[in-house]
Enzyme design. Structure first.
Site, short mmCIF file in Angstrom:
data_model
loop_
_atom_site.label_atom_id
_atom_site.label_comp_id
_atom_site.label_asym_id
_atom_site.label_seq_id
_atom_site.Cartn_x
_atom_site.Cartn_y
_atom_site.Cartn_z
N ALA A 471 53.47 -7.50 81.58
CA ALA A 471 53.70 -7.79 80.38
C ALA A 471 52.58 -7.56 79.47
O ALA A 471 51.48 -8.29 79.22
CB ALA A 471 54.20 -9.09 80.26
N GLU A 472 52.46 -6.27 78.81
CA GLU A 472 51.13 -5.73 78.35
C GLU A 472 50.81 -6.54 77.08
O GLU A 472 49.47 -6.66 76.94
CB GLU A 472 51.12 -4.09 78.15
CG GLU A 472 51.16 -3.24 79.54
CD GLU A 472 52.46 -3.48 80.27
OE1 GLU A 472 53.32 -3.68 80.01
OE2 GLU A 472 52.42 -2.85 81.29
N PHE A 495 48.50 1.75 83.45
CA PHE A 495 48.69 2.95 82.91
C PHE A 495 48.83 3.27 81.39
O PHE A 495 49.49 2.37 80.66
CB PHE A 495 50.10 3.77 83.54
CG PHE A 495 49.92 3.84 85.15
CD1 PHE A 495 49.57 5.09 85.57
CD2 PHE A 495 50.38 2.83 85.82
CE1 PHE A 495 49.64 5.22 87.01
CE2 PHE A 495 50.37 3.00 87.29
CZ PHE A 495 49.88 4.27 87.76
N ASP A 497 50.44 5.18 79.92
CA ASP A 497 51.71 5.34 79.28
C ASP A 497 52.54 3.94 79.15
O ASP A 497 53.68 4.06 78.71
CB ASP A 497 52.49 6.16 80.44
CG ASP A 497 51.63 7.30 81.04
OD1 ASP A 497 52.00 8.26 80.71
OD2 ASP A 497 50.83 7.18 81.84
N ILE A 499 51.12 1.27 77.87
CA ILE A 499 50.42 0.40 76.81
C ILE A 499 51.16 -0.09 75.52
O ILE A 499 50.74 -1.14 74.84
CB ILE A 499 49.11 1.15 76.30
CG1 ILE A 499 48.02 0.17 75.76
CG2 ILE A 499 49.41 2.25 75.43
CD1 ILE A 499 46.58 0.87 75.52
N PRO A 501 53.94 -1.68 75.04
CA PRO A 501 54.44 -3.11 74.72
C PRO A 501 53.33 -4.08 73.95
O PRO A 501 53.51 -4.97 73.26
CB PRO A 501 54.72 -3.54 76.03
CG PRO A 501 55.05 -2.47 77.12
CD PRO A 501 54.12 -1.33 76.61
N HIS A 542 53.12 8.73 84.06
CA HIS A 542 51.97 8.32 84.67
C HIS A 542 50.91 9.41 84.28
O HIS A 542 50.08 9.67 84.91
CB HIS A 542 51.91 8.33 86.17
CG HIS A 542 52.97 7.17 86.76
ND1 HIS A 542 54.39 7.52 86.71
CD2 HIS A 542 52.74 6.07 87.06
CE1 HIS A 542 55.05 6.42 87.07
NE2 HIS A 542 54.02 5.53 87.42
#
Ligand SMILES: Cc1ncc(C[n+]2csc(CCOP(=O)(O)OP(=O)(O)O)c2C)c(N)n1
Ligand SMILES: [Mg+2]
Length: 742
Positions: A471-472, A495, A497, A499, A501, A542
């Site tokens: 859960a970013e 990653f 990709d 980021i 959230p 990725h």
């Protein structure tokens, strides 16, 4: 007439006087009413001032006053921590803010203690009271509050970490903890629809944190009613399955029952039993804000039903009924409030406005400049110990230079040793969450999907290096709350990709906290992010870049090293500086042969905003960074070999700030500029550099400014496609050659 103690009449009167209401004394109830009434009157005065165009926005706390004062009775300003939302005027007044201070924010005064005229009214921030700067995005405060609560627990367990230290951010960050402090966070019913709310409950429950969530349920989110927001129409029912919580559901328009509920909730959290959740049913008599007219979506019948529960009139009647105040007493109290208010309004209307020159203050730390000489310290390489010859008479080979991954790991290790305020968390960053597997040596441990944090949990303990949920927003939001308290989170986004959230936290919160609070609060921390392509098979989830989205955010430092030595020196600066830093680590460079180095020692620092000239040249300037650096170098060397063109190759190293001086000096010499980057061409980072060169260096240019970058598509899986999409050495060679020949 003399009276004796046995007089039964007097006894009755004294009994009445000492009667308490769920523990609240009669005097406390009078104080509660005073605050509630004051809160409502500040709203009324602001509404008037808005109509007179003396203030520019208004949002009221009307209908939410009772739960606010009840909460304040249970909590301690300047001791506990507060993340109150915009309807919490009564709470904030009860904690010690004044109507005058609130009005300063409404007029946008320079002396507005919450924001210096930068934020709308009701965006609370009072440093002295531990009321942390609040913003407009609904719900962003909740994860930060969780981080704040975690920080309190951490500091209790690491009391030495609070000590000040010279030479880094700690010099400027006062850290306090009480050991049993509670964090308060509030939100509206509509806001419970947001993912960050659920992420926060999850972590608070899991870690049994001393935090009290208060949902102020007025059954509307602007015009959207509760049954649309909340499945089944009752948030208490939905959250009831979270473990370790104490739950309360209460009439939030009644200060006495609200107090009783808040007291149980706060006592539970303060005793360290876990988090509490208070669901307070309130009303919203004044529409959502002055920009909203609720008659458009609420019929009179419904509004009248609410009006019958208005906490101000109910409290008035209660005080009279209980004989605590008579009508005369109420009138006197209200007159006093009105008089004080008038004086506050008069003063606020005379307050000075901030000057336009002040706009750029506090985008970054005013105390510590990461571009300064203080952050320029040389590498000290360990002298290899004289190795004795082996039995065969040969000396062992000298140790090999280290990869970027190894040097980042060593830098983290040394910094953690030096600074106990550093905590590391993120997805998979721990060696092993199930500690006994590690301690019993049943497993070796993971330490990051790229192994950048390997061994750190084992070395520093599970409360300094730990896994987060996937859960970013949870990672960045909690880290922001911790950093506000003075910890130095160095978190990892697995990653680039993924980021996104965290984007609300990254755009509207972390980098804005200092500026929007006019330097009353700050959240310096580091977010390490694995970024980039050239992976062969990384594909579109990725392999992406996208750094320009973050360099577009004032208040956020963005770093993008191209080699091991720079990564070590820049990471150390990122950790020790006083600003939030996005530290972009190119996955392809983690273990590349290019740019390896021996460990430069535990004090090696590279200042931000200082480019590195990878190779000097006279004919053409190439400006780049990250994984394009080795590719551009290869292209430049070929061009020199084949055409005799001498390229000056500049590695920017940090993207915000960036080293304009080095770029300008180089172009003044070469008169030709090519900007190269791995991100897709259009609107990319190089667009700004190219525009600046065209704008400021036009007289020096003998050719148009060129860019070489990725195609305007995503990175594809099949290597043939990836090669075609990303800028390769050949593309760079062609671009340089054409520009040299122009
Ligand atoms: C993330 C986000 N989306 C939308 C908005 C616009 N907005 C401001 S308040 C609000 C409604 C909030 O309702 P609720 O949480 O019930 O709080 P209330 O205002 O009713 O007290 C909305 C949609 C916002 N500020 N932030
Ligand atoms: Mg609401």
């Amino acid at each position: 007439m003399a009276t004796t103690k046995t007089d039964p009449k007097l006894h009755a009167a004294e009994d009445k006087k000492s009667k308490t209401y769920s523990g609240l004394t009669r005097q406390q109830l009078i104080d509660a009413y005073r605050t509630m009434y004051t809160s409502r009157r500040v709203d009324d005065r602001e509404i008037l001032l808005k109509r007179q165009q003396k203030i520019f926005f208004q949002i009221s706390g009307a209908g939410h006053e009772a739960i606010g004062v009840a909460a304040a009775f249970c909590l301690k300003p300047g001791y506990d921590w507060f993340y109150p939302y915009y309807r919490d005027r009564a709470l904030v007044l009860a904690l010690g803010a004044t109507p005058y201070e609130m009005l300063l924010q409404a007029v946008g005064a320079a002396d507005d203690p919450s924001s210096g005229g930068r934020q709308m009214p009701s965006h609370w921030a009072y440093n002295r009271l531990n009321i942390v700067t609040q913003s407009s995005p609904t719900g962003t405060q909740i994860l930060q509050a969780v981080g704040c609560a975690e920080a309190g627990v951490y500091l209790r367990n690491h009391p030495n970490s609070t000590k000040k230290a010279q030479g880094d951010y700690r010099e400027f960050k006062d850290v306090t903890f009480r050991g049993d402090e509670v964090t308060y966070v509030s939100l509206g019913d509509g806001t419970t629809s947001e993912g960050e709310f659920w992420e926060a409950l999850n972590t608070a429950a899991n870690k049994k944190l001393p935090i009290v969530f208060v949902v102020e349920d007025n059954e509307y989110a602007i015009s959207v009613p509760i049954e649309v927001q909340t499945a089944g129409g009752n948030i208490s029912r939905l959250v009831s399955g979270f473990p370790n919580f104490h739950f309360e559901e209460v009439d939030g328009t009644d200060p006495v029952v609200s107090y009783a509920a808040m007291k149980r909730a706060v006592d539970y959290a303060r005793a360290g039993k876990g988090p509490a959740f208070v669901h307070a049913h309130v009303i919203r008599p004044y529409s959502h804000s002055l920009s909203d007219d609720e008659r458009l979506y609420r019929p009179d019948t419904e509004r009248q039903r609410d009006a019958a529960r208005d906490p101000i009139t109910r409290m008035q009647m209660f005080l009279i009924r209980e004989g605590i105040l008579d009508e005369n007493g109420i009138n006197k109290l209200e007159k006093q409030v009105e008089d004080d208010m008038q004086a506050a309004v008069d003063r606020a209307l005379e307050a000075k406005f901030p000057t336009p020159e002040s706009i750029t203050s506090f985008v970054y730390s005013p105390n510590l400049d990461p571009t300064s000489a203080q952050f320029d310290r040389p590498a000290v390489f360990a002298q290899p110990a004289e190795q004795p010859a082996g039995a065969d008479g040969k000396k062992p080979a000298a140790p090999l230079p280290k990869t970027m991954a190894e040097l980042i790991n060593s830098t983290l290790r040394d910094e953690m040793k030096r600074d106990e305020r550093i905590v590391i968390f993120g997805e998979d960053v721990a060696d092993c969450s199930r500690e006994d597997y590690l301690s019993k040596k049943m497993v070796k441990g993971k330490g990051g999907v790229f192994k950048l944090t390997a061994g750190l949990q084992a070395a520093f303990g599970s409360d300094r290096v730990f896994n987060s949920p996937i859960a970013e927003a949870n990672i960045v939001g909690r880290a922001t709350g911790m950093a506000t308290r003075g910890l130095k989170p160095v978190v990892e986004i697995q990653f680039f990709d993924y980021i996104w959230p965290a984007m609300m936290q990254l755009r509207d919160e972390l980098p804005v906290i200092r500026w929007r609070s006019n330097n009353a609060f700050s959240s310096p921390l580091v977010i390490r992010v694995a970024i980039g392509g050239y992976l062969t098979g990384g594909a579109l989830y990725h392999s992406q870049c996208g750094e320009s989205i973050f360099t577009h955010i004032p208040g956020l430092r963005v770093v993008f090293p191209s080699n091991a030595l720079d990564a070590a020196g820049l990471l150390r600066t990122a950790i020790r500086c006083d600003d939030p830093v996005l530290f972009l680590e190119h996955k392809r460079l983690y273990r590349e042969t290019y740019g390896r180095s021996h460990y430069p020692g535990s004090e090696f620092l590279i200042p931000f905003g200082k480019a590195r000239i990878v190779q000097p040249g006279t004919d053409l300037t190439v400006i780049t960074y990250g994984a394009v650096v080795p590719r551009a170098l290869q292209a430049a060397q070929k061009l020199e070999r084949e055409q005799g063109v001498k390229v000056e190759l500049i590695d920017l190293r940090t993207l915000n700030p960036f080293d304009w001086g080095t770029i300008a000096a180089s172009i003044a010499k070469t008169n030709r500029a090519l900007v190269a980057y791995e991100d897709s061409l259009s609107w990319g980072y190089g667009a700004e550099i190219a525009a600046r060169i065209a704008d400021k260096l036009f007289p020096h240019l003998d050719a148009p400014v060129r860019r070489v970058a990725a195609m305007d598509v995503y990175v594809a899986y099949q290597p043939i496609l990836e090669d075609a999409i990303l800028p390769q050495a050949n593309d760079l060679y062609r671009g340089m050659k054409e520009l040299a020949e122009y």
